[in-house]
Design an enzyme around this catalytic site. Structure first.
Site, short mmCIF file in Angstrom:
data_model
loop_
_atom_site.label_atom_id
_atom_site.label_comp_id
_atom_site.label_asym_id
_atom_site.label_seq_id
_atom_site.Cartn_x
_atom_site.Cartn_y
_atom_site.Cartn_z
N GLU A 222 40.44 28.14 -9.10
CA GLU A 222 39.49 27.07 -9.51
C GLU A 222 40.26 26.17 -10.45
O GLU A 222 40.49 26.52 -11.62
CB GLU A 222 38.28 27.69 -10.23
CG GLU A 222 37.43 28.62 -9.37
CD GLU A 222 36.49 27.88 -8.42
OE1 GLU A 222 36.54 26.64 -8.37
OE2 GLU A 222 35.70 28.56 -7.75
N CYS A 256 36.02 20.60 -16.36
CA CYS A 256 36.77 20.34 -15.13
C CYS A 256 36.03 19.39 -14.21
O CYS A 256 36.65 18.69 -13.42
CB CYS A 256 37.03 21.65 -14.41
SG CYS A 256 35.52 22.56 -14.02
P1 NAD Z 1 45.54 26.86 -18.29
O1 NAD Z 1 45.93 26.84 -16.86
O2 NAD Z 1 46.51 26.40 -19.31
O3 NAD Z 1 45.11 28.35 -18.75
C1 NAD Z 1 44.18 29.12 -18.02
C2 NAD Z 1 44.46 30.60 -18.27
O4 NAD Z 1 45.78 30.90 -17.79
C3 NAD Z 1 44.43 31.03 -19.73
O5 NAD Z 1 43.76 32.29 -19.81
C4 NAD Z 1 45.89 31.15 -20.12
O6 NAD Z 1 46.14 32.16 -21.08
C5 NAD Z 1 46.55 31.53 -18.81
N1 NAD Z 1 47.92 31.01 -18.71
C6 NAD Z 1 48.40 29.86 -19.25
N2 NAD Z 1 49.71 29.69 -18.93
C7 NAD Z 1 50.04 30.76 -18.15
C8 NAD Z 1 51.25 31.17 -17.50
N3 NAD Z 1 52.38 30.44 -17.57
N4 NAD Z 1 51.24 32.32 -16.79
C9 NAD Z 1 50.11 33.06 -16.70
N5 NAD Z 1 48.95 32.74 -17.31
C10 NAD Z 1 48.91 31.60 -18.02
O7 NAD Z 1 44.17 26.02 -18.35
P2 NAD Z 1 43.32 25.65 -19.62
O8 NAD Z 1 44.09 24.65 -20.44
O9 NAD Z 1 42.82 26.88 -20.30
O10 NAD Z 1 42.06 24.93 -18.94
C11 NAD Z 1 42.08 23.58 -18.56
C12 NAD Z 1 42.33 23.43 -17.07
O11 NAD Z 1 41.43 24.24 -16.34
C13 NAD Z 1 42.06 22.01 -16.59
O12 NAD Z 1 43.02 21.65 -15.63
C14 NAD Z 1 40.68 22.12 -15.95
O13 NAD Z 1 40.40 21.13 -15.00
C15 NAD Z 1 40.75 23.48 -15.35
N6 NAD Z 1 39.42 24.05 -15.15
C16 NAD Z 1 38.95 24.23 -13.88
C17 NAD Z 1 37.67 24.73 -13.68
C18 NAD Z 1 37.10 24.94 -12.30
O14 NAD Z 1 36.07 25.61 -12.19
N7 NAD Z 1 37.69 24.40 -11.26
C19 NAD Z 1 36.89 25.07 -14.78
C20 NAD Z 1 37.41 24.87 -16.05
C21 NAD Z 1 38.68 24.37 -16.23
#
Ligand code: NAD
Length: 480
Positions: A222, A256
């Protein structure tokens, strides 16, 4: 071992392996988890949410300064509605589904059975730190799985709330929360899982998919991206402007499905921009001080993201954009006013990167075709919003663009209907969540064919192949 021991970051690899092994043994001992046991899990989750309503507000308030009513709507009510939906429909979802039998398969009957995938991993982002962990958890439990949740490290109060409340409602072999940042996430992704449900950025989505490939684990991604809003000249402009202003202010645009940018017919561009300014004044007060003091405008999650957004604003201005409304900030408080940007160059970063904050670039177009081509030239968005009173314009936009979801004449609300599968398309995601779609995502849909009765024709398929089988193949190729 209580899960709180495992949750103390950094969780070590042996801790995680032991937790997964414990869930796997539990899953194996109880599979397939009967209907009544799944209902019990969902009811425990429902009670946990109901009992934790006040402490949830406090946790989110500590992370974001978000209004209680917004927490109630977007974290609490959305979770409760989804749990109740699953409670109401679970029996039907679990029933094997009969499929039709083609003529050539006479004597057989086919069905699809949803079986659990096993020990599953849910990785959640920070922007809706509780709801985005709870919704996939509902699907995982409804489908008869166990789950490990890794909340975001950027919202520590919400992560602690999840660990404490889920830790009290469930045994670690049913549901466990593992807190931590990238190292913990990386260690989790090294483990074999029945399914990984990831919500976050496209960049990290790629990391998750690569790690999942190692064990050929099924994944749901997602993701995010730039969700466009198209406003044509037939739209009710004051209403469209008000609705878009609301959609951009919910969680200060850190959502998002927020409208990322607006494409508006040039003939109504100025009216639309003026009306957004008016709507923001009605929502949050007319002066910068009033907006800063508004209890309904959340803060940016941390200083890094505040700096990122202010960088986007500076860059847009350098490329010639002006703030038609807003344009001010108080970085020390992580406050950025909702800002409508006009005259934005396509070269500006705000026109190319996901904004994920309260900045709204508005681009005029002369023909609807131009707006459609603007969207087509970019990655498929998570959502596309469209404001129009012209049915043929609505149909044209739907037919010539693609997105995970679309709302016509409103924003965000498709997320609230559990009967609509939720997810992205291409760059904005893979797979579907919510309601029955979420249940199926966390299930292996097993195809079962029962041989019911045998006729002589069945044997014609066996060697040595004679004339009969050749004729049978001819009949099948021509007529069936
Ligand atoms: P992110 O991808 O930075 O982090 C998400 C999760 O991944 C966190 O738990 C984080 O600890 C983990 N993570 C981060 N870097 C990682 C790595 N290198 N390896 C493994 N795990 C890692 O996202 P965010 O900043 O927390 O959220 C914002 C993003 O999420 C935006 O792009 C937004 O559009 C998207 N989002 C999508 C939805 C949806 O339902 N489609 C909902 C909410 C947010």
């Amino acid at each position: 071992m209580p899960v709180t021991e495992l949750a103390a970051p950094p969780a070590t690899a042996p801790d995680l392996a032991a937790l997964i092994e414990r869930q796997r043994a539990h899953f194996a001992a109880h599979r397939p988890l009967p209907y009544a046991a799944r209902i019990d899990l969902l009811q425990r989750l429902l009670k946990m949410m109901e009992a934790g309503r006040v402490s949830l507000r406090a946790a989110i308030q500590a992370d974001f300064h978000r209004a209680d009513v917004e927490v109630d709507l977007t974290e609490y009510a959305v979770s409760l509605m989804e749990i109740r939906h699953a409670l109401r429909h679970l029996r039907g979802w679990m029933k094997p589904r009969r499929v039709g039998t083609p003529l050539g398969m006479l004597g057989t009957r086919g069905e699809i059975r949803c079986e659990p995938r096993g020990v599953t991993l849910i990785i959640a982002p920070w922007n809706y730190p509780v709801q985005l962990a709870i919704l996939p958890l509902i699907s995982a439990l409804a489908a008869g799985n166990t789950a490990v949740i890794k909340p975001s490290e950027l919202t520590p109060n919400s992560a602690r709330w999840l660990r404490e409340n889920l830790g009290a409602a469930f045994r670690p072999e049913e549901v466990a929360v593992v807190e931590g940042g990238i190292e913990v996430s990386t260690e989790l992704l090294r483990q074999p899982w029945g399914h990984i449900f990831f919500t976050g950025s496209p960049q990290v989505g790629k990391v998750v998919m690569r790690a999942a490939a190692e064990h050929l684990t099924p994944v749901t991604l997602e993701l995010g991206g730039k969700s466009p809003t198209i406003v044509d000249a037939t739209a009710d402009i004051p209403r469209a402007a008000e609705v878009v202003a609301w959609g951009k202010c919910v969680n200060a645009g850190q959502i998002c499905i927020a409208p990322d940018y607006v494409l508006v017919d040039r003939r109504v561009h100025d009216e639309f921009v003026t009306e957004i300014g008016r709507a923001l004044d009605r929502f949050h007060g007319t002066t910068p001080e009033a907006k800063r003091a508004s209890p309904d405008l959340p803060r940016i999650v941390n200083h890094r993201h505040t700096d990122r957004l202010l960088g986007l604003l500076d860059d847009a201005r350098t490329h010639g954009a002006t703030a038609a409304t807003g344009g001010f900030a108080e970085a020390s408080e992580r406050f950025i006013a909702p800002t409508v940007l006009t005259g934005v160059s396509a070269e500006a970063r705000v026109a190319r990167e996901e904004i994920f904050g309260p900045l709204l670039p508005v681009f005029p177009f002369d023909e609807l075709d131009e707006a459609i081509r603007f969207v087509q030239a970019r990655e498929n968005p998570l959502c596309l919003y469209l404001f129009s009173r012209n049915p043929s314009n609505i149909e044209e936009v739907l037919a010539r663009t693609s997105s995970g979801g679309t709302v016509v004449n409103d924003v965000l609300l498709h997320y609230m209907n559990a009967n609509l599968p939720f997810g992205g398309a291409g760059w904005s995601g893979l797979g579907r969540g919510h309601g029955e779609a979420g249940f199926r995502t966390f299930s292996n849909e097993r195809s079962v064919l029962y041989r019911q009765w045998d006729g002589p024709v069945r044997r014609w398929l066996h060697p040595p192949y004679g004339e009969k089988v050749k004729r049978l193949v001819e009949v099948m190729s021509r007529w069936l």
